[in-house]
Design a protein around this motif. Structure first.
Motif, PDB file in Angstrom:
ATOM      1  N   ILE A 222       0.830  -1.040   0.045  1.00 42.60           N
ATOM      2  CA  ILE A 222      -0.059  -0.110   0.012  1.00 42.60           C
ATOM      3  C   ILE A 222       0.737   1.240  -0.002  1.00 42.60           C
ATOM      4  O   ILE A 222       0.658   2.124  -0.636  1.00 42.60           O
ATOM      5  N   TYR A 223       1.858   1.162   0.855  1.00 43.04           N
ATOM      6  CA  TYR A 223       2.879   2.475   0.986  1.00 43.04           C
ATOM      7  C   TYR A 223       3.459   2.484  -0.263  1.00 43.04           C
ATOM      8  O   TYR A 223       3.604   3.514  -0.689  1.00 43.04           O
ATOM      9  N   GLN A 224       3.983   1.370  -1.090  1.00 40.87           N
ATOM     10  CA  GLN A 224       4.684   1.585  -2.342  1.00 40.87           C
ATOM     11  C   GLN A 224       3.645   1.991  -3.283  1.00 40.87           C
ATOM     12  O   GLN A 224       3.973   2.950  -4.183  1.00 40.87           O
ATOM     13  N   ALA A 225       2.350   1.730  -3.402  1.00 41.75           N
ATOM     14  CA  ALA A 225       1.465   2.236  -4.402  1.00 41.75           C
ATOM     15  C   ALA A 225       1.356   3.589  -4.252  1.00 41.75           C
ATOM     16  O   ALA A 225       0.946   4.420  -5.231  1.00 41.75           O
ATOM     17  N   PHE A 226       0.987   4.055  -3.028  1.00 43.56           N
ATOM     18  CA  PHE A 226       0.609   5.447  -2.530  1.00 43.56           C
ATOM     19  C   PHE A 226       2.173   6.526  -3.051  1.00 43.56           C
ATOM     20  O   PHE A 226       1.779   7.324  -3.555  1.00 43.56           O
ATOM     21  N   ARG A 227       3.022   5.950  -2.309  1.00 41.89           N
ATOM     22  CA  ARG A 227       4.218   6.934  -2.413  1.00 41.89           C
ATOM     23  C   ARG A 227       5.177   6.792  -3.662  1.00 41.89           C
ATOM     24  O   ARG A 227       5.791   7.590  -4.311  1.00 41.89           O
ATOM     25  N   GLY A 233      -5.400   3.902  -6.763  1.00 40.21           N
ATOM     26  CA  GLY A 233      -6.578   3.095  -6.850  1.00 40.21           C
ATOM     27  C   GLY A 233      -6.306   1.665  -6.440  1.00 40.21           C
ATOM     28  O   GLY A 233      -6.735   0.794  -5.607  1.00 40.21           O
ATOM     29  N   ARG A 234      -4.738   1.476  -6.527  1.00 39.48           N
ATOM     30  CA  ARG A 234      -4.155   0.153  -6.221  1.00 39.48           C
ATOM     31  C   ARG A 234      -3.934   0.256  -4.588  1.00 39.48           C
ATOM     32  O   ARG A 234      -4.127  -0.981  -3.791  1.00 39.48           O
ATOM     33  N   ALA A 235      -3.733   1.367  -3.895  1.00 38.39           N
ATOM     34  CA  ALA A 235      -3.630   1.406  -2.771  1.00 38.39           C
ATOM     35  C   ALA A 235      -4.894   1.189  -2.155  1.00 38.39           C
ATOM     36  O   ALA A 235      -5.216   0.409  -0.970  1.00 38.39           O
ATOM     37  N   ALA A 236      -6.244   1.628  -2.595  1.00 40.20           N
ATOM     38  CA  ALA A 236      -7.411   1.428  -2.089  1.00 40.20           C
ATOM     39  C   ALA A 236      -7.983  -0.146  -2.193  1.00 40.20           C
ATOM     40  O   ALA A 236      -8.164  -0.637  -1.371  1.00 40.20           O
ATOM     41  N   MET A 237      -7.348  -0.544  -3.344  1.00 38.06           N
ATOM     42  CA  MET A 237      -7.697  -2.021  -3.618  1.00 38.06           C
ATOM     43  C   MET A 237      -6.974  -2.913  -2.606  1.00 38.06           C
ATOM     44  O   MET A 237      -7.587  -3.843  -2.157  1.00 38.06           O
ATOM     45  N   LEU A 238      -5.537  -2.391  -2.413  1.00 35.63           N
ATOM     46  CA  LEU A 238      -5.088  -3.440  -1.335  1.00 35.63           C
ATOM     47  C   LEU A 238      -5.517  -3.208  -0.045  1.00 35.63           C
ATOM     48  O   LEU A 238      -5.677  -4.339   0.731  1.00 35.63           O
ATOM     49  N   SER A 239      -5.992  -2.078   0.333  1.00 38.64           N
ATOM     50  CA  SER A 239      -6.565  -1.802   1.631  1.00 38.64           C
ATOM     51  C   SER A 239      -7.857  -2.601   1.765  1.00 38.64           C
ATOM     52  O   SER A 239      -8.295  -3.115   2.932  1.00 38.64           O
ATOM     53  N   GLY A 240      -8.644  -2.546   0.621  1.00 37.78           N
ATOM     54  CA  GLY A 240      -9.903  -3.217   0.754  1.00 37.78           C
ATOM     55  C   GLY A 240      -9.727  -4.847   0.956  1.00 37.78           C
ATOM     56  O   GLY A 240     -10.233  -5.526   1.664  1.00 37.78           O
TER      57      GLY A 240
END
Lengths: 518, 325
Positions: A222-227, A233-240
Motif C-alpha cells: 500500500i505504501y509503495q502504491a501510494f508513495r 486505486g491500487r492502494a485502495a484495492m490493497l486496503s480493501g
C-alpha cells in the motif's frame, strides 16, 4: 413480530457502529474515488498477500498458544508483584514500533545480549532476521494482549464455581473439561482474530526483522502504491483486501466463540483450590518466568538505553509529551463513547454487524485512513488545524477492536443475568445502564480505557500525515530526534513515552478495579 | 508551552486572521523539527520578508510529492522544498510547478540548469562505518567481503532509492549481478533512514547506507571521531535537494523572494550543521570546521532526472529479484 422487551436500547450502539464504519469505509472510498488510472494488482502484490497471510497466521497461533499457559498460570497463582507484572507485561503492546524493534534487537540481535551469550559459549551469534524473526517480534507485541484477553475470560468464572469444583474434588482433567475448556472456547477465537488482524497491517516490523523484500507485507505494498507509484486505486484495492481478510476472520471467530457463559455468582473473593500439585506449581512458575523474561528483557534494554538522557531531555520533548497526553485523553473519551454503546448493543444480541464494524479498525491501513480523512476534510476545513482531534479519533477507532473484546463478554453476562430482573422491576434503560451495567463493568471499562490511552500515546498514527512545525506528539518527536541523529535523546524520549503510557494504563486500569480481584 | 497554547487553539477557538502575508512551504518532517534547519530559516526569512513563513512538515520527499499531487491545483502550498533529482521528472509531469528566475553561483560538483527546480543542498550517499574497522573500497569488494550492511527500502525511503540509482549509475546492466553479490551482506532492509541508522549505532551492522556528511554530525555535535564514510572508487551517487514554486501560488512574489533567500548566505550557512548536507552555494564564511575531515569522492555520479525516472521501475525490479531469492 413484536420485539422482545429489552433492558437497554441498541440504537446508540448502532449509531456508534455507523460512525466507525463511516470512518473506515468512507476514507477507503475517498481514496478510491480520488484515484487515477493505475496498473492494478501485480504478481508482487499477490506475493505480498501470501507472505502477509503466512506471517499473520503463524504470529496469531503462536501468540495465543503461548498466551494460554501463561494466562492459566497467572489465573491460578497469587504472588507479590503479580499485578505489577501483569501491567508491565502489557508494555510491548503500546510501544512505538521503532522503539520496540530496537529494544528487541538489543536482546535478540546480532550484537544483542543473547548473541553475546552464545558467542561466549563458542556458538555463532543468533540469526534473527527472517520469517522466524518477524513471528518472534509479533509474538513479543501480541503475547501480552492474548494473555490478557484469555486471563480476563478466566476471571469471569464466578468464584463459586471453583468452590464447587473443590467441594466435588474435581481432578485436573475434569477441571479442564468443565471450566477451562469453556473459558478457552469463549476467549481464544476472538484473541486469534485480533492478533491476526494486527499482524495483517504490520509493515516496519515485518520488513526490518524479515531481513529484506522477501518480507513485503500488504501494508508495504500500500505504501509503495501510494508513495512510489502514486497509484491511489491500487492502494485502495490493497486496503480493501486487508479489510476483507479481517472481516472474514472476525466473522469466523465470532461464530466459533459462541458459547454459553457461566452461571452467575455473588462476586465473592476468588479462591482457588485446584493446581496444588508440585508439578502444576512448577509448570506455572516456568510459564510465568518465561513470559516475564521474554517480555521484560527488551523493556529493560529500553530503560537502560534511555535512563541516562532522561534528565537532559530538550524542553520540546516535554511539550510533545503534554500534547500526547491530551490526545490520549481525548482518544480515550471518544473510545468509550463508541465502545460502550456498541458493547451493550452486542450484548443485547443484535451484534454481528456491530462487532464486525468494531474489528475493522484493526485492518484499516493508517496510511489509507489518514489520506482519506485528508481528502474528506480538506474541502471543509484546514486539516492541519484538526490534526490532533483527527489523530484522537483515528486512534480511538484503532483501539476499538480491543475495547470490544474486553467489554463484550462482561456486558453479555450482565445483560443475561439481570435483564429479567430489570424488566420485572420496570427499570428504565437509563437506570439499567447507570445502576446495573456500568458498575458491573467497571473493571473492563478501566482496562479498555487504559489500553486505549496507552495505545494512543504510543501510536505515531496519522499525526505524521498532518503535523506541522508547531506541534508534535511524543512518538513523532522520537522519530524527529532519530532523524536528526540524536539517538541518545530519542532513547530517553522513548523511555519517557514508555513511562507515560504505563502510567496512563496503570491509573485507568487500577481505577476500574478498586475492589475487584485481578 | 507554545505547543500547548497552539493545541488549545486547535481544540477551541478559531485562529486569528493574519494581517501580514503568509508564505506556506511544504517540506519534509526532519526539516521542520527543532533540530532541523526550519526554526532558524523561519527566523531569518521573517526578519527580512515582512511576512509569516509557515513550514509544514510531511514525512519525506516522496510523501511530500504525493501530498502535493493529492491536493492538486488548490494546494495551500506556495513553495515545495525537499524533492530530489529522482522525483523531479514526475514532479514536472504534474504541471503543478512554475519556472523560476533564480541565478546563483552554485558550488555543486555538477552543472545545474533546471528551469523549475532550485537546489538548496546536496550530499553524497555513502556507507558509514566505525573508523577503527577497515571498509571495502567498492561494491565488488563489499560483495566479496563478509561485511554486514543495513540499507533502506527504495519503496519507502529516499536513501534506499538513492542506493538503487548509485548501483545502476555505476554498473548499468551489471547491476543485478552486484545486487546478487550483495544479498548475503545485507542483514536487513528498513523502512526509513532512522531505523537503519539506529540499527547501525546499536552494532547490528558493520556499515549503514547514509551520507558522506554523517560523520560530521558525530564529530561536530558529539565530538566523536569514531565514525567514517567508506570511499568507493566507482564514485558516489549524489543527492541534490531542490525546491520550487507552485504554479497555483497566491503569493508568487513572496515565493520568488523565498527561493532567492534560499540560495543566499543567510539560508546556506544554516544548512551544514542542521540538515548535515553540503550547501548548494558555499557561503562566504565557508564550511564549518569538521567538514574538512570528510571524504571527497573522486567521481560524482548522478543520473539525469529523466534517466532516473526512466530507470526507476527496472532498477526496482532487479533489486527485488536479486534480494527476494
Amino acid at each position: 413480530m413484536a420485539e422482545r422487551a429489552q433492558p437497554l436500547s441498541a440504537t446508540p450502539g448502532r449509531a456508534a457502529a455507523f460512525v466507525v464504519a463511516a470512518v473506515i469505509l468512507g476514507t477507503l472510498l475517498a481514496v478510491a474515488w480520488r484515484a487515477e488510472a493505475g496498473r492494478g494488482l501485480g504478481p508482487s502484490d499477490w506475493a505480498a498477500l501470501r507472505f502477509t497471510l503466512v506471517q499473520a497466521s503463524l504470529s496469531a497461533v503462536l501468540s495465543v498458544a503461548l498466551g494460554i499457559p501463561v494466562a492459566r498460570a497467572l489465573a491460578r497463582r497469587r504472588f507479590p508483584g503479580r499485578r505489577a507484572l501483569i501491567a508491565l507485561l502489557g508494555a510491548p503492546f503500546i510501544l512505538p514500533v521503532i522503539v520496540a524493534i530496537l529494544g528487541l534487537l538489543q536482546i535478540f540481535g546480532r550484537s544483542g545480549w543473547l548473541s553475546h551469550l552464545t558467542v561466549s559459549l563458542g556458538l555463532p551469534p543468533v540469526q534473527i532476521y527472517g520469517l522466524h524473526g518477524v513471528v518472534l517480534a509479533h509474538v513479543f507485541f501480541n503475547l501480552p494482549l492474548a494473555t490478557r484477553l484469555i486471563l480476563q475470560a478466566w476471571q469471569e468464572v464466578p468464584a463459586e464455581q471453583f468452590r464447587l469444583a473443590a467441594q466435588l474434588n474435581l481432578g485436573p482433567l475434569a477441571m479442564i473439561r468443565l471450566i477451562e475448556w469453556p473459558v478457552l472456547r469463549r476467549s481464544c477465537p476472538g484473541a486469534l482474530a485480533v492478533v491476526f488482524a494486527i499482524c495483517l497491517t504490520s509493515f516496519a516490523v515485518a520488513l526490518t526483522l524479515g531481513g529484506g523484500p522477501r518480507a513485503t507485507t500488504l501494508e508495504l505494498a500500500i505504501y509503495q502504491a501510494f508513495r512510489f507509484d502514486f497509484d491511489l486505486g491500487r492502494a485502495a484495492m490493497l486496503s480493501g483486501i486487508q479489510l476483507l481478510l479481517t472481516g472474514c476472520t472476525a466473522l469466523l471467530a465470532l461464530r466459533l466463540s459462541r458459547g454459553d457463559g457461566f452461571a452467575s455468582g455473588l462476586d465473592r473473593a476468588l479462591q482457588r483450590w485446584d493446581g496444588k500439585s508440585t508439578l502444576a506449581k512448577g509448570l506455572d512458575t516456568f510459564w510465568i518466568s518465561l513470559a516475564a523474561l521474554f517480555l521484560l528483557l527488551p523493556l529493560l534494554a529500553i530503560v537502560l538505553a534511555g535512563v541516562g538522557g532522561l534528565t537532559t531531555l530538550p524542553s520540546s520533548v516535554a511539550s510533545a509529551a503534554l500534547v500526547s497526553v491530551a490526545t490520549a485523553l481525548g482518544s480515550t473519551v471518544i473510545l468509550l463513547l463508541l465502545a460502550l454503546p456498541m458493547a451493550a448493543a452486542v450484548a443485547l444480541g443484535r451484534g454481528g454487524l456491530i462487532e464486525l464494524c468494531g474489528i475493522l479498525g484493526l485492518a484499516a491501513s493508517p496510511l489509507v485512513i489518514g489520506t482519506g480523512l485528508f481528502i474528506l476534510i480538506r474541502p471543509v476545513a484546514d486539516p492541519f488545524m484538526l490534526a490532533l482531534p483527527v489523530t484522537a479519533l483515528v486512534n480511538a477507532v484503532m483501539a476499538l477492536p480491543f475495547a470490544l473484546r474486553i467489554l463484550v463478554p462482561q456486558a453479555r453476562s450482565v445483560v443475561a443475568r439481570y435483564s429479567r430482573l430489570a424488566l420485572s422491576l420496570d427499570m428504565s434503560h437509563r437506570s439499567f445502564a447507570t445502576m446495573v451495567l456500568l458498575p458491573r463493568m467497571r473493571a473492563q471499562i478501566g482496562f479498555a480505557a487504559g489500553l486505549a490511552a496507552a495505545l494512543s500515546m504510543g501510536d505515531l498514527g496519522v499525526i505524521a500525515l498532518f503535523a506541522d512545525a508547531e506541534m508534535a506528539t511524543l512518538p513523532l518527536q522520537i522519530y524527529r530526534l532519530m532523524g536528526a541523529y540524536r539517538m541518545q535523546d530519542a532513547n530517553a524520549a522513548a523511555l519517557l513515552l514508555l513511562i507515560l503510557s504505563m502510567a496512563a494504563f496503570w491509573l485507568l486500569d487500577r481505577g476500574g478495579r478498586r475492589h475487584a480481584e485481578l | 508551552m507554545k505547543h500547548l497554547i497552539f493545541a488549545a487553539g486547535i481544540f477551541g477557538a478559531t485562529t486569528a486572521i493574519a494581517d501580514v502575508p503568509e508564505l506556506t512551504v511544504y517540506t519534509y518532517d526532519s526539516f521542520v523539527s527543532d533540530w532541523g534547519p526550519g526554526p532558524q530559516v523561519k527566523e531569518a526569512f521573517e526578519a527580512t520578508c515582512g511576512c509569516t513563513l509557515k513550514l509544514v512538515g510531511i514525512e519525506d520527499g516522496a510523501a511530500l510529492l504525493a501530498r502535493v499531487r493529492l491536493e492538486g491545483t488548490n494546494t495551500d502550498a506556495d513553495v515545495v522544498l525537499g524533492l530530489d533529482t529522482n522525483l523531479i521528472t514526475v514532479a514536472k509531469g504534474t504541471g503543478l510547478f512554475a519556472p523560476h528566475a533564480i541565478v546563483a553561483d552554485y558550488t555543486l560538483p555538477i552543472d545545474w540548469a533546471d528551469d523549475t527546480f532550485v537546489p538548496y543542498d546536496w550530499g553524497y550517499f555513502a556507507f558509514v562505518h566505525n573508523a577503527d574497522t577497515p571498509a571495502p573500497t567498492n561494491f565488488k569488494a563489499l560483495a566479496d567481503s563478509d561485511t554486514k550492511i543495513v540499507i533502506q527500502d527504495p519503496r519507502s525511503s529516499t536513501p534506499g532509492l538513492g542506493l538503487l540509482m548509485w548501483v545502476k549509475a555505476a554498473y548499468g546492466d551489471e547491476a543485478p549481478m552486484i545486487w546478487e553479490g550483495l544479498s548475503d551482506n545485507i542483514i536487513t532492509v528498513t523502512k526509513g533512514w532512522s531505523e537503519a541508522y539506529g540499527l547501525f549505532l546499536e552494532g547490528e551492522a558493520d556499515m549503514v547506507l547514509s551520507y558522506t556528511t554523517s560523520p560530521a554530525y558525530h564529530l561536530i555535535a558529539e565530538e566523536d571521531a569514531s565514525k567514517a564514510a567508506a570511499a568507493f572508487d566507482e564514485g558516489h551517487y549524489m543527492q541534490v535537494e531542490v525546491a520550487a514554486k507552485l504554479a497555483s501560488t497566491d503569493q508568487p512574489d513572496l515565493a520568488d523572494q523565498f527561493l532567492a533567500f534560499m540560495v543566499s548566505d543567510a539560508f546556506q550557512t544554516i544548512i551544514p550543521t542542521t540538515n548535515w548536507m553540503y550547501p548548494a552555494v558555499t557561503p562566504a564564511s565557508g564550511l564549518p570546521d569538521g567538514f574538512d575531515t570528510l571524504i571527497t569522492p573522486e567521481k560524482s555520479l548522478l543520473l539525469s532526472a529523466d534517466e532516473a525516472s526512466a530507470l526507476r521501475d527496472k532498477a526496482l525490479d532487479e533489486w527485488l529479484n536479486a534480494l527476494s531469492r
